[in-house]
Design a protein around this motif. Structure first.
Motif, mmCIF file in Angstrom:
data_model
loop_
_atom_site.group_PDB
_atom_site.id
_atom_site.type_symbol
_atom_site.label_atom_id
_atom_site.label_comp_id
_atom_site.label_asym_id
_atom_site.label_seq_id
_atom_site.Cartn_x
_atom_site.Cartn_y
_atom_site.Cartn_z
ATOM 1 N N LEU A 378 0.782 -1.724 -0.299
ATOM 2 C CA LEU A 378 -0.027 0.009 -0.049
ATOM 3 C C LEU A 378 0.955 0.578 0.196
ATOM 4 C CD1 LEU A 378 -3.270 -0.675 2.562
ATOM 5 C CD2 LEU A 378 -2.837 -0.619 -0.242
ATOM 6 N N LYS A 379 1.586 1.208 0.796
ATOM 7 C CA LYS A 379 3.761 2.429 0.393
ATOM 8 C C LYS A 379 3.168 2.172 -0.598
ATOM 9 C CE LYS A 379 5.892 2.719 4.398
ATOM 10 N NZ LYS A 379 6.088 2.889 5.314
ATOM 11 N N GLU A 380 4.285 1.270 -1.394
ATOM 12 C CA GLU A 380 4.578 1.222 -2.544
ATOM 13 C C GLU A 380 3.089 2.166 -3.853
ATOM 14 O OE1 GLU A 380 7.533 0.318 -6.027
ATOM 15 O OE2 GLU A 380 7.204 1.049 -3.184
ATOM 16 N N LEU A 381 1.841 1.587 -3.693
ATOM 17 C CA LEU A 381 1.414 1.900 -4.239
ATOM 18 C C LEU A 381 0.883 3.543 -4.827
ATOM 19 C CD1 LEU A 381 -1.817 -0.690 -3.537
ATOM 20 C CD2 LEU A 381 -0.408 -0.233 -6.200
ATOM 21 N N SER A 382 1.110 3.866 -3.307
ATOM 22 C CA SER A 382 0.702 5.188 -2.995
ATOM 23 C C SER A 382 2.242 6.518 -3.221
ATOM 24 C CB SER A 382 0.644 5.919 -0.870
ATOM 25 O OG SER A 382 1.372 7.362 -1.060
ATOM 26 N N ARG A 383 3.049 5.839 -2.854
ATOM 27 C CA ARG A 383 4.468 6.556 -3.688
ATOM 28 C C ARG A 383 4.917 6.402 -5.408
ATOM 29 N NH1 ARG A 383 7.237 3.734 -1.131
ATOM 30 N NH2 ARG A 383 7.598 2.519 -1.379
ATOM 31 N N THR A 387 0.297 1.950 -9.329
ATOM 32 C CA THR A 387 0.977 1.591 -9.305
ATOM 33 C C THR A 387 2.409 0.696 -8.812
ATOM 34 O OG1 THR A 387 2.286 2.949 -11.173
ATOM 35 C CG2 THR A 387 0.065 1.823 -11.608
ATOM 36 N N PHE A 388 2.108 -0.826 -9.327
ATOM 37 C CA PHE A 388 3.483 -1.355 -8.486
ATOM 38 C C PHE A 388 4.056 -2.020 -9.131
ATOM 39 C CE2 PHE A 388 0.838 -4.122 -7.830
ATOM 40 C CZ PHE A 388 1.009 -5.689 -8.010
ATOM 41 N N ASN A 389 5.783 -2.524 -9.141
ATOM 42 C CA ASN A 389 6.238 -3.270 -10.133
ATOM 43 C C ASN A 389 6.101 -4.362 -10.678
ATOM 44 O OD1 ASN A 389 8.402 -4.411 -11.583
ATOM 45 N ND2 ASN A 389 10.509 -3.462 -10.920
ATOM 46 N N VAL A 390 4.769 -5.103 -11.014
ATOM 47 C CA VAL A 390 4.526 -6.571 -10.830
ATOM 48 C C VAL A 390 5.278 -7.756 -10.904
ATOM 49 C CG1 VAL A 390 2.855 -8.328 -11.305
ATOM 50 C CG2 VAL A 390 2.848 -5.484 -11.609
ATOM 51 N N VAL A 395 9.146 -11.528 -8.817
ATOM 52 C CA VAL A 395 10.278 -11.970 -8.350
ATOM 53 C C VAL A 395 11.973 -12.398 -7.410
ATOM 54 C CG1 VAL A 395 12.784 -11.948 -10.531
ATOM 55 C CG2 VAL A 395 11.090 -12.351 -11.400
ATOM 56 N N HIS A 396 11.083 -10.481 -6.678
ATOM 57 C CA HIS A 396 11.647 -10.241 -5.351
ATOM 58 C C HIS A 396 11.841 -11.570 -4.558
ATOM 59 C CE1 HIS A 396 13.615 -8.649 -1.991
ATOM 60 N NE2 HIS A 396 12.199 -8.682 -1.289
ATOM 61 N N ARG A 397 10.345 -12.051 -4.485
ATOM 62 C CA ARG A 397 10.122 -13.123 -3.018
ATOM 63 C C ARG A 397 10.534 -14.460 -3.782
ATOM 64 N NH1 ARG A 397 7.557 -12.312 1.442
ATOM 65 N NH2 ARG A 397 6.158 -14.341 2.256
ATOM 66 N N TYR A 398 10.308 -14.782 -5.277
ATOM 67 C CA TYR A 398 10.516 -16.086 -5.303
ATOM 68 C C TYR A 398 12.201 -16.089 -5.237
ATOM 69 C CZ TYR A 398 11.229 -20.475 -7.983
ATOM 70 O OH TYR A 398 11.206 -21.646 -8.197
ATOM 71 N N ILE A 399 12.834 -15.435 -5.404
ATOM 72 C CA ILE A 399 14.215 -15.880 -4.932
ATOM 73 C C ILE A 399 14.637 -15.307 -3.635
ATOM 74 C CG2 ILE A 399 16.678 -14.189 -5.789
ATOM 75 C CD1 ILE A 399 15.967 -13.221 -8.383
ATOM 76 N N ARG A 400 14.737 -14.550 -3.114
ATOM 77 C CA ARG A 400 14.756 -14.595 -1.564
ATOM 78 C C ARG A 400 14.447 -15.511 -1.014
ATOM 79 N NH1 ARG A 400 11.985 -13.463 2.842
ATOM 80 N NH2 ARG A 400 12.752 -12.181 4.492
ATOM 81 N N ALA A 475 -2.114 -11.862 -3.045
ATOM 82 C CA ALA A 475 -2.466 -11.095 -2.391
ATOM 83 C C ALA A 475 -2.649 -9.511 -3.202
ATOM 84 C CB ALA A 475 -1.377 -10.983 -1.188
ATOM 85 N N PRO A 476 -2.209 -8.800 -4.007
ATOM 86 C CA PRO A 476 -2.231 -7.889 -5.057
ATOM 87 C C PRO A 476 -4.324 -7.579 -5.372
ATOM 88 C CG PRO A 476 -0.255 -8.888 -5.676
ATOM 89 C CD PRO A 476 -0.588 -9.805 -4.721
ATOM 90 N N LEU A 477 -4.553 -8.886 -5.782
ATOM 91 C CA LEU A 477 -5.981 -8.543 -5.430
ATOM 92 C C LEU A 477 -6.995 -8.032 -4.639
ATOM 93 C CD1 LEU A 477 -6.570 -12.550 -7.685
ATOM 94 C CD2 LEU A 477 -5.926 -10.537 -8.629
ATOM 95 N N PHE A 478 -6.596 -8.170 -3.539
ATOM 96 C CA PHE A 478 -7.010 -7.856 -2.781
ATOM 97 C C PHE A 478 -6.872 -6.236 -2.253
ATOM 98 C CE2 PHE A 478 -7.267 -12.442 -1.625
ATOM 99 C CZ PHE A 478 -8.800 -12.690 -1.384
ATOM 100 N N ILE A 479 -4.754 -6.578 -1.786
ATOM 101 C CA ILE A 479 -4.397 -5.143 -1.085
ATOM 102 C C ILE A 479 -4.771 -3.801 -2.600
ATOM 103 C CG2 ILE A 479 -2.553 -3.981 -1.207
ATOM 104 C CD1 ILE A 479 -1.630 -6.996 0.144
ATOM 105 N N VAL A 480 -5.022 -4.347 -4.114
ATOM 106 C CA VAL A 480 -5.142 -3.060 -4.994
ATOM 107 C C VAL A 480 -6.286 -2.681 -4.837
ATOM 108 C CG1 VAL A 480 -5.185 -2.209 -7.181
ATOM 109 C CG2 VAL A 480 -3.526 -4.235 -6.492
ATOM 110 N N LEU A 481 -7.475 -3.059 -4.588
ATOM 111 C CA LEU A 481 -9.046 -3.299 -4.304
ATOM 112 C C LEU A 481 -8.791 -2.349 -3.428
ATOM 113 C CD1 LEU A 481 -11.298 -6.354 -5.858
ATOM 114 C CD2 LEU A 481 -10.442 -4.187 -5.978
ATOM 115 N N LEU A 482 -8.775 -2.652 -1.876
ATOM 116 C CA LEU A 482 -8.843 -1.495 -0.842
ATOM 117 C C LEU A 482 -7.948 -0.300 -1.494
ATOM 118 C CD1 LEU A 482 -7.526 -4.618 1.972
ATOM 119 C CD2 LEU A 482 -9.396 -3.695 1.805
ATOM 120 N N TYR A 483 -6.991 -0.709 -1.650
ATOM 121 C CA TYR A 483 -6.417 1.083 -2.344
ATOM 122 C C TYR A 483 -7.136 1.483 -2.849
ATOM 123 C CZ TYR A 483 -3.168 4.448 -3.923
ATOM 124 O OH TYR A 483 -2.491 5.546 -4.030
ATOM 125 N N ARG A 484 -7.989 1.388 -4.053
ATOM 126 C CA ARG A 484 -8.537 1.870 -5.747
ATOM 127 C C ARG A 484 -10.056 2.034 -4.450
ATOM 128 N NH1 ARG A 484 -5.793 -0.030 -11.188
ATOM 129 N NH2 ARG A 484 -3.879 0.413 -10.551
#
Length: 728
Positions: A378-383, A387-390, A395-400, A475-484
């Motif tokens: 949500l902070k990323e969407l606000s900044r 939008t956010f880097n899908v 990729v970041h999550r999978y590698i980490r 998770a983005p399906l719910f979070i983007v809806l909560l933001y918009r």
């Protein structure tokens, strides 16, 4: 940083001693009177074991028929060569000649009925080492074997184990007849005890050999250690060589000056040059290797620096929860029931409910994962203006997650089974076979779904990682809806949450499951574990509540702090008491609400009613998530009191960085402990179990430091190098 860490630890000392005192009180030994009526098994059962010789059927058959039957008359059927060989040893032992040493060693290595059978001690352990030594000192081949089953004695599940030594002539047919004998002799009174034939497992040790996975594991570990070694030496060696070229001398003081560069700067900016004395920028290869430098990765572990807006109480909750997970697994994996009387006493205590009902600790991690994903996204969407880097998000999550996870899969699933041997090592061997067949499901994070109708999980604790990754994907399906569209987002999230909770209750009713897998009447086949415990559509409520909690903090955190700050002291106290009273009551009901059900199960085999099971499965996970939300609100708005101060200590930052690595490594450490046992750990005395738990916990954190320093943190630095923007 270490000095600051010690200062923080000083504040932990007194509360830690208080916690240990409480732990000692709730787990102290309680006087217990043992009367004949309190013994779990009857004298008839003892007679059945000793007179019918269920476990020693092959040996007793030999002793009963010898010397009437001769080995020669039995050699027509290869399956009877086992009995013939044992008869031969019996004859040698009877004559006490020079050739009887082999026979004496064989009978000495056999498992014999132990003392304490009336109290439920059914661990008939032979001498594993004597069997191996007998094989090495004679020309004959012997194999240590283990026959295990799960039986129910007055409703209480108990392992029945026989580890012994068999000649090589013993084949599968002998073991099949032995299974039939055990079931026939022990199931004469099903109300007293019952053994399901499908639960009887026979395993014989074979010489371990390197598989392809083991070779890959060795290569992978070697590559990581090579990168760490080269990376740690790269910077000082480069500084030294540059100094030689520039000064024309090999003055070693230059090397000392190079090491004076503060390494903590890397935590903040990986682009910084490694030394103020380095006149030439590092090459791409140098930048790669220095990401693995221990002098960079290790100091970063002890950083207690915080950023504005960081929710510090989450760190304390995370660390306490992982310690709870380890405690539950120590009992689940490492403690064998060797005395049902003590088992009933220990499990009948209220404090022990924390152990056999440690399942909410996993729900805590699901909640925290959803909370942080929601809050940060949500902070990323606000900044970024909505939008956010899908691609970067996934990729970041999978590698980490995957890099250290893959290393643990290789070591735990393929390398460790080669070196560990012992009477209980089948716990490692079973995991090896699952990893050999199903390792790819781990890398795709679908091992909680594939195979559909069986439990074939490579690396036993990894089912949680699959759930977490699956929730992270949606998770983005719910979070983007909560933001918009906050209202639509709330309706969709709460609706999904409610459907999952109702599905859990409906499935519990339809399949007649208990409130947790501990009360599963068909626990031998792990039906409830397979159909409910590891499935994402059952485990998702805490994650969704965490998403809502993260959204609530993102949107109303300042408002809540302002409103609480305007209240008078009395009103703050009242609100704090209400929040903590409600949340702690919910958590007490979730954890300790099953205590009386366990007492009934221990006393008269009765299980929780259908309505109790359905209610618990429907509400428990949701209630736990709601309680955590209330407690985090209290801690972050000044209503946490001493609990909030403890959970917000900066020292938790250090340990919270290790929680993922601890979760990965603790399972194999406990399994390693069990696999090498030559005897069984019991539920008593409590201080012995406490020492085992604290030792496993300390070892888990020690190996977690290595995994974090050698792999997890270097990958973070490599990722920053990959995504950094070019400079002028």
């Amino acid at each position: 940083r270490i000095q600051i860490l010690f200062e923080q630890m000083k504040r932990v000392t007194i509360p830690a001693l208080l916690v240990l005192s409480v732990f000692s009180f709730v787990t102290c030994e309680v006087p217990y009177s043992y009367s004949p009526s309190s013994l779990p098994l009857s004298h008839a059962f003892l007679h059945r074991i000793l007179a019918n010789h269920s476990f020693l059927a092959p040996v007793e058959e030999v002793l009963r028929n010898y010397p009437r039957d001769t080995p020669t008359s039995l050699r027509a059927d290869k399956s009877d060569l086992c009995v013939a060989k044992i008869k031969e040893y019996a004859r040698k032992l009877e004559h006490q000649g020079n050739e009887s040493s082999e026979a004496a060693g064989f009978f000495d290595a056999l498992g014999k009925p132990p003392s304490g059978i009336l109290r439920g001690n059914l661990l008939i352990l032979g001498s594993y080492d004597s069997c191996i030594q007998l094989q090495q000192s004679t020309n004959s081949y012997f194999k240590p074997c283990k026959i295990s089953a799960t039986m129910k004695i007055k409703g209480v599940p108990a392992p029945i184990v026989w580890t012994t030594c068999f000649p090589a002539e013993c084949r599968d047919g002998n073991f099949t007849r032995l299974k039939d004998t055990i079931v026939k002799d022990l199931n004469r009174d099903p109300k007293l005890l019952f053994v399901e034939k499908s639960s009887i497992v026979t395993t014989c040790k074979v010489v371990p050999s390197y598989s392809v996975g083991a070779y890959i594991a060795v290569v992978t570990v070697s590559v990581v250690l090579f990168c760490v070694t080269v990376g740690s030496l790269w910077e000082p060696v480069v500084c030294f060589l540059q100094a030689i070229r520039s000064n024309g001398s090999s003055d070693t003081t230059v090397l000392v000056n190079c090491e004076e560069e503060p390494t903590s700067a890397v935590d903040e900016n990986i682009q910084r040059q490694p030394s103020t004395h380095s006149k030439e920028p590092l090459s791409a290869l140098g930048q790669f290797f220095t990401c693995f430098a221990v002098q960079r990765t290790f100091p970063g572990l002890f950083s207690t620096a915080t950023k504005p807006g960081q929710i510090l109480s989450l760190n304390g909750i995370r660390v306490l929860s992982i310690n709870w997970v380890v405690l539950g697994h120590v009992y689940y994996i490492g403690i064998n029931v060797g005395d049902l009387t003590v088992f009933r006493k220990v499990y009948g205590r209220l404090a022990t409910t924390i152990i056999y009902n440690a399942f909410p600790s996993v729900d805590t991690f699901l909640y925290l994962s959803g909370f942080l994903v929601s809050y940060l996204l949500l902070k990323e969407l606000s900044r970024r203006g909505g939008t956010f880097n899908v691609l970067g998000y996934y990729v970041h999550r999978y590698i980490r997650l995957t890099a250290p996870y893959l290393l643990v899969i290789l070591v735990q699933g393929f390398l460790v089974p080669v070196y560990l041997t012992g009477p209980f090592s089948e716990i490692i061997e079973q995991g090896h076979q699952m990893c050999k067949d199903w390792w790819w499901t781990n890398l795709l994070y679908i091992n909680n779904l594939v195979p559909w109708n069986k439990v074939r999980i490579c690396v036993g604790q990894s089912w949680y990682l699959s759930n977490d990754m699956q929730f992270f994907i949606i998770a983005p399906l719910f979070i983007v809806l909560l933001y918009r569209k906050p209202l639509i987002g709330l309706l969709v999230t709460t609706g999904t949450w409610a459907c999952s909770a109702l599905l859990a209750g409906g499935l519990t009713y339809y399949e007649d499951f208990g409130p947790t897998p501990v009360f599963d009447s068909n626990g031998v086949n792990m039906t409830q574990f397979r159909m409910m415990y590891v499935k994402p559509w059952i485990r998702v409520p805490p994650y969704l509540i965490g998403i809502l909690g993260g959204w609530l903090f993102y949107k109303y955190r300042n408002t809540m702090q302002l409103l609480i700050g305007r209240l008078s002291l009395i009103k703050k106290l009242a609100v704090g008491i209400c929040i903590w009273g409600i949340s702690c009551s919910i958590q007490y009901a979730v954890v300790f609400g099953l205590h009386h059900d366990m007492l009934r199960k221990l006393d008269d085999q009765s299980l929780p009613t259908t309505s109790e099971s359905v209610s618990y499965e429907t509400l428990a996970r949701s209630g736990w998530g709601i309680a955590l939300t209330l407690q985090i609100i209290a801690c972050e708005t000044g209503l946490g009191g001493i609990v909030g101060q403890i959970l917000s200590w900066k020292v938790w930052l250090v340990f919270s960085r290790l929680t993922y690595a601890v979760y990965l490594v603790h399972f194999i450490l406990i399994q390693t402990l069990v696999a090498q046992l030559r005897h069984a750990f019991y539920f008593a005395p409590d201080y012995e179990v406490a020492i085992i738990y604290l030792g496993c916990l300390a070892m888990s954190y020690a190996f977690a430091v290595l995994l974090y320093t050698f792999l997890e943190q270097p990958l973070s630095y490599l990722e920053r190098l990959t995504y950094r923007k070019p400079t002028n």
